[in-house]
Design a protein around this motif. Structure first.
Motif, PDB file in Angstrom:
ATOM      1  N   THR A  22       0.811  -1.213   0.000  1.00  0.00           N
ATOM      2  CA  THR A  22       0.000   0.000   0.000  1.00  0.00           C
ATOM      3  C   THR A  22       0.845   1.264   0.000  1.00  0.00           C
ATOM      4  OG1 THR A  22      -0.115  -0.067   2.400  1.00  0.00           O
ATOM      5  CG2 THR A  22      -1.928  -1.097   1.191  1.00  0.00           C
ATOM      6  N   ASP A  23       2.145   1.137   0.212  1.00  0.00           N
ATOM      7  CA  ASP A  23       3.007   2.315   0.239  1.00  0.00           C
ATOM      8  C   ASP A  23       3.119   2.921  -1.150  1.00  0.00           C
ATOM      9  OD1 ASP A  23       3.476   1.866   2.896  1.00  0.00           O
ATOM     10  OD2 ASP A  23       5.429   0.900   2.594  1.00  0.00           O
ATOM     11  N   VAL A  24       3.154   4.231  -1.202  1.00  0.00           N
ATOM     12  CA  VAL A  24       3.399   4.928  -2.454  1.00  0.00           C
ATOM     13  C   VAL A  24       4.898   5.167  -2.523  1.00  0.00           C
ATOM     14  CG1 VAL A  24       2.960   7.024  -3.764  1.00  0.00           C
ATOM     15  CG2 VAL A  24       1.149   6.026  -2.356  1.00  0.00           C
ATOM     16  N   LEU A  25       5.510   4.564  -3.508  1.00  0.00           N
ATOM     17  CA  LEU A  25       6.951   4.659  -3.632  1.00  0.00           C
ATOM     18  C   LEU A  25       7.291   5.743  -4.652  1.00  0.00           C
ATOM     19  CD1 LEU A  25       7.761   0.851  -3.733  1.00  0.00           C
ATOM     20  CD2 LEU A  25       7.829   2.370  -1.769  1.00  0.00           C
ATOM     21  N   ALA A  26       8.014   6.772  -4.223  1.00  0.00           N
ATOM     22  CA  ALA A  26       8.414   7.851  -5.111  1.00  0.00           C
ATOM     23  C   ALA A  26       9.785   8.359  -4.676  1.00  0.00           C
ATOM     24  CB  ALA A  26       7.398   8.982  -5.068  1.00  0.00           C
ATOM     25  N   HIS A  27      10.513   8.902  -5.634  1.00  0.00           N
ATOM     26  CA  HIS A  27      11.822   9.472  -5.322  1.00  0.00           C
ATOM     27  C   HIS A  27      11.659  10.767  -4.546  1.00  0.00           C
ATOM     28  CE1 HIS A  27      14.169   6.695  -7.681  1.00  0.00           C
ATOM     29  NE2 HIS A  27      13.364   6.864  -8.701  1.00  0.00           N
ATOM     30  N   GLU A  28      12.628  11.047  -3.719  1.00  0.00           N
ATOM     31  CA  GLU A  28      12.656  12.306  -2.977  1.00  0.00           C
ATOM     32  C   GLU A  28      12.958  13.422  -3.966  1.00  0.00           C
ATOM     33  OE1 GLU A  28      15.380  14.429   0.468  1.00  0.00           O
ATOM     34  OE2 GLU A  28      15.681  12.322  -0.032  1.00  0.00           O
ATOM     35  N   LYS A  29      12.257  14.529  -3.840  1.00  0.00           N
ATOM     36  CA  LYS A  29      12.461  15.675  -4.725  1.00  0.00           C
ATOM     37  C   LYS A  29      13.123  16.807  -3.948  1.00  0.00           C
ATOM     38  CE  LYS A  29      10.140  13.916  -8.200  1.00  0.00           C
ATOM     39  NZ  LYS A  29      10.718  13.509  -9.417  1.00  0.00           N
TER      40      LYS A  29
END
Length: 139
Positions: free
Chosen positions: A68-75
């Motif tokens: 369920t985690d939304v995986l995205a790169h740090e901006k």
């Protein structure tokens, strides 16, 4: 005088075709079927393929579906991009000039100022050194 004629007939040398074990087995199975003998054949799961067993059975796919985690790169933070843009304008550098001074592509500076870049501490350190300001943390 001896007969000096030469034989010009072509000679073809062929290698014997390789016989595979699968062909022999297939022939034996077909012969047994024709004779009416009882055969038990087993279909091997993933036989001869290069796939891992877990990908075929779907064990990992269920775990991915349950994730369920939304995986995205740090901006880049909003504070950093504002500080960078202000420092660059104070020094009257264009994005291309600043990029040349830090030995990076102009696209890198553009991505940092728009907030789309993935933060790289080495690049941020170069920017701080060239601009003479602290971009991250307290000024």
């Amino acid at each position: 005088m001896a007969d000096l004629r030469q034989d010009w007939e072509p000679v073809v040398v062929r290698k014997k075709a390789p016989t595979s074990g699968a062909k022999k087995d297939e022939k034996a199975v077909n012969a047994a079927r024709r004779s009416g003998a009882e055969l038990e054949t087993i279909k091997k799961f993933n036989a001869g393929s290069n796939k891992a067993a877990t990908s075929a059975t779907g064990l990992n796919t269920k775990r991915l579906d349950d994730e369920t985690d939304v995986l995205a790169h740090e901006k880049v933070s909003g504070e950093l991009k504002k500080n960078l843009m202000q420092a660059r304008l104070d020094k009257k550098y264009t994005q291309a000039q600043l990029a040349q001074l830090i030995n990076e592509k102009p696209q890198i500076v553009q991505e940092y100022e728009s907030g789309k870049a993935i933060p790289n501490q080495q690049i941020i350190t170069k920017l701080e050194r060239i601009l003479g300001v602290k971009l991250r943390g307290k000024k």
